[in-house]
Design an enzyme around this catalytic site. Structure first.
Site, PDB file in Angstrom:
ATOM      1  N   CYS A 113      -4.208   5.166  -1.959  1.00  0.00           N
ATOM      2  CA  CYS A 113      -3.156   4.754  -1.031  1.00  0.00           C
ATOM      3  C   CYS A 113      -1.836   5.466  -1.364  1.00  0.00           C
ATOM      4  O   CYS A 113      -1.724   6.662  -1.174  1.00  0.00           O
ATOM      5  CB  CYS A 113      -3.029   3.237  -1.004  1.00  0.00           C
ATOM      6  SG  CYS A 113      -2.214   2.628   0.494  1.00  0.00           S
ATOM      7  N   HIS A 138      -8.716   1.333   0.418  1.00  0.00           N
ATOM      8  CA  HIS A 138      -8.822   0.515  -0.799  1.00  0.00           C
ATOM      9  C   HIS A 138     -10.251   0.015  -1.000  1.00  0.00           C
ATOM     10  O   HIS A 138     -10.531  -1.187  -0.873  1.00  0.00           O
ATOM     11  CB  HIS A 138      -7.878  -0.686  -0.706  1.00  0.00           C
ATOM     12  CG  HIS A 138      -6.434  -0.338  -0.801  1.00  0.00           C
ATOM     13  ND1 HIS A 138      -5.796  -0.109  -2.001  1.00  0.00           N
ATOM     14  CD2 HIS A 138      -5.499  -0.170   0.172  1.00  0.00           C
ATOM     15  CE1 HIS A 138      -4.518   0.163  -1.769  1.00  0.00           C
ATOM     16  NE2 HIS A 138      -4.317   0.146  -0.470  1.00  0.00           N
ATOM     17  N   GLU A 182     -11.563  -0.302  -3.717  1.00  0.00           N
ATOM     18  CA  GLU A 182     -11.563  -1.029  -4.993  1.00  0.00           C
ATOM     19  C   GLU A 182     -11.329  -2.522  -4.792  1.00  0.00           C
ATOM     20  O   GLU A 182     -11.543  -3.325  -5.709  1.00  0.00           O
ATOM     21  CB  GLU A 182     -10.513  -0.461  -5.941  1.00  0.00           C
ATOM     22  CG  GLU A 182      -9.082  -0.927  -5.711  1.00  0.00           C
ATOM     23  CD  GLU A 182      -8.365  -0.265  -4.549  1.00  0.00           C
ATOM     24  OE1 GLU A 182      -7.147  -0.515  -4.374  1.00  0.00           O
ATOM     25  OE2 GLU A 182      -9.007   0.497  -3.799  1.00  0.00           O
TER      26      GLU A 182
END
Length: 236
Positions: free
Chosen positions: A91, A177, A179
């Site tokens: 990001c 994202h 993660e």
């Protein structure tokens, strides 16, 4: 032989490495972290770690007057990239990589917030991003960037064209994202930026429900992606 060292740069406390920690440690890295608010950050040699991971944040790369550390970080990041040292950006971290390579980071016309897949370009279907094909993953940003020279665009979404790029095996930049999906800090994101959810046309209840339903599969796919990237990195 000493263990390989991975350093996470955290721009705000609620944007950590989350689900990516597991594959990084499994690849044999000792993971360390530093916040940009740490007085030691300004003197840190970013060329030194075996792997550098730069996470997200609500600031814009263009806000250097408000955040003086951005310019300092960009200069040291550029030296690392010139040396072709292994680097992962997520990001805001991806936007920093784009800027350090000569790209232009700027506010986009709309917010992209919520879970949806990215489109992996045909030439990248054999890349580590193959693990996230058709997997709804979390997006949370309003800035975008022009693609730097000499990089390979890997993925796009229906909202923004530039979602992931690489340069060789050592550099991976991810706007999304993958993660996030199991980390309780997701609640802090909603509490910090409820206006972003609304601006993207969503609502907090639906987003929390999507996180609970789609988050585990998103993280599993993201971990497989990072594990493969690290494996190819070590084989180079």
């Amino acid at each position: 032989m000493s263990a390989k060292r991975a350093l996470i740069i955290r721009h705000v406390p609620y944007e950590g490495v989350a689900g990516y920690r597991e594959p990084i440690e499994a690849a044999g890295y000792e993971v360390d972290r530093i916040d940009v608010s740490d007085p030691a950050f300004s003197a840190l040699d970013l060329c030194e770690p075996d792997l550098l991971i730069m996470m997200g944040g609500p600031m814009g790369v263009y806000e250097q007057d408000r955040y003086p550390w951005i310019g300092c970080q960009l200069r040291r990041l550029a030296r690392r990239l010139d040396a072709d040292r292994p680097t992962l950006g997520v990001c805001f971290g991806a936007q920093m990589i784009a800027a350090a390579l000569g790209g232009h980071v700027y506010p986009g016309p709309v917010k992209e917030v919520g879970f949806h897949p990215v489109r992996i370009h045909d030439h990248a279907l054999d890349s580590p991003l193959r693990h996230i094909v058709d997997v709804p993953i979390l997006h949370w940003h309003g800035d975008t960037f022009t693609l730097p020279d000499n990089v390979d665009l890997l993925a796009s979404s229906h909202v923004y064209e530039h979602q992931a790029f690489r340069r060789g095996r050592s550099l991976l930049a991810l706007q999304f994202h993958a993660e996030m999906g199991l980390d309780p800090r997701f609640n802090a994101w909603i509490e910090e930026w409820p206006e972003s959810v609304a601006e993207a046309g969503g609502d907090e209840t639906s987003l929390r429900a999507a996180h609970d339903t789609l988050g585990p599969a998103a993280v599993q796919a993201g971990q497989a992606m990072i594990a493969e990237w690290l494996g190819k990195l070590q084989a180079r």
